[in-house]
Design a protein around this motif. Structure first.
Motif, PDB file in Angstrom:
ATOM      1  N   PRO A   1       0.945  -1.204   0.176  1.00  0.00           N
ATOM      2  CA  PRO A   1      -0.065   0.179  -0.021  1.00  0.00           C
ATOM      3  C   PRO A   1       0.946   1.275   0.041  1.00  0.00           C
ATOM      4  N   GLY A   2       0.361   2.380  -0.830  1.00  0.00           N
ATOM      5  CA  GLY A   2       1.009   3.518  -0.748  1.00  0.00           C
ATOM      6  C   GLY A   2       2.212   3.720  -1.888  1.00  0.00           C
ATOM      7  N   GLU A   3       2.682   2.300  -2.441  1.00  0.00           N
ATOM      8  CA  GLU A   3       3.513   2.373  -3.465  1.00  0.00           C
ATOM      9  C   GLU A   3       3.201   2.033  -4.833  1.00  0.00           C
ATOM     10  N   PRO A   4       3.878   2.447  -5.657  1.00  0.00           N
ATOM     11  CA  PRO A   4       3.464   2.381  -7.182  1.00  0.00           C
ATOM     12  C   PRO A   4       3.726   0.673  -7.710  1.00  0.00           C
ATOM     13  N   CYS A   5       3.089   0.262  -8.750  1.00  0.00           N
ATOM     14  CA  CYS A   5       3.455  -0.997  -9.291  1.00  0.00           C
ATOM     15  C   CYS A   5       4.681  -0.694 -10.133  1.00  0.00           C
ATOM     16  N   THR A   6       5.711  -1.611  -9.753  1.00  0.00           N
ATOM     17  CA  THR A   6       7.008  -1.478 -10.334  1.00  0.00           C
ATOM     18  C   THR A   6       7.405  -2.526 -11.290  1.00  0.00           C
ATOM     19  N   LEU A   7       6.380  -3.095 -11.598  1.00  0.00           N
ATOM     20  CA  LEU A   7       6.362  -4.299 -12.631  1.00  0.00           C
ATOM     21  C   LEU A   7       7.430  -5.138 -12.181  1.00  0.00           C
ATOM     22  N   CYS A   8       7.402  -5.805 -11.178  1.00  0.00           N
ATOM     23  CA  CYS A   8       8.556  -6.720 -10.651  1.00  0.00           C
ATOM     24  C   CYS A   8       8.697  -7.960 -11.247  1.00  0.00           C
ATOM     25  N   GLN A   9       7.787  -8.186 -12.148  1.00  0.00           N
ATOM     26  CA  GLN A   9       7.608  -9.686 -12.713  1.00  0.00           C
ATOM     27  C   GLN A   9       8.117  -9.013 -14.208  1.00  0.00           C
ATOM     28  N   LEU A  10       8.563 -10.162 -14.966  1.00  0.00           N
ATOM     29  CA  LEU A  10       9.249  -9.748 -16.354  1.00  0.00           C
ATOM     30  C   LEU A  10       7.863  -9.841 -17.293  1.00  0.00           C
TER      31      LEU A  10
END
Length: 82
Positions: free
Chosen positions: A20-29
């Motif tokens: 919560p409160g953090e942007p989606c960082t696209l941590c999966q390829l």
């Protein structure tokens, strides 16, 4: 009209439902956002994990959503039923 010169509307940054409160960082390829994230899918599909995430959000200050305002016409009925 050249397609490369047309401007696109900026898309709002998706927030991560797991952090919560953090942007989606696209941590999966192969992920384009929270909508196709396998971690989000697993957490939201498990009742116990989803409830734990909800409890963590409630415990974190500043992540509660404000309650919608009540409309004047939505008052509770009187005890007498009139």
């Amino acid at each position: 009209m050249d397609v490369s010169t047309t401007s696109r509307a900026a898309r709002p940054a998706a927030s991560c439902p797991i952090r919560p409160g953090e942007p989606c960082t696209l941590c999966q390829l192969d992920v384009t956002g929270p909508q196709d994230c396998p971690l989000v899918y697993l957490v939201m599909g498990d009742d116990e994990l989803r409830d734990g995430l909800h409890q963590a959000r409630l415990a974190r200050p500043g992540t509660r959503r404000p309650r919608p305002a009540r409309h004047a016409g939505a008052a509770h009925p009187s005890p007498s039923g009139c």
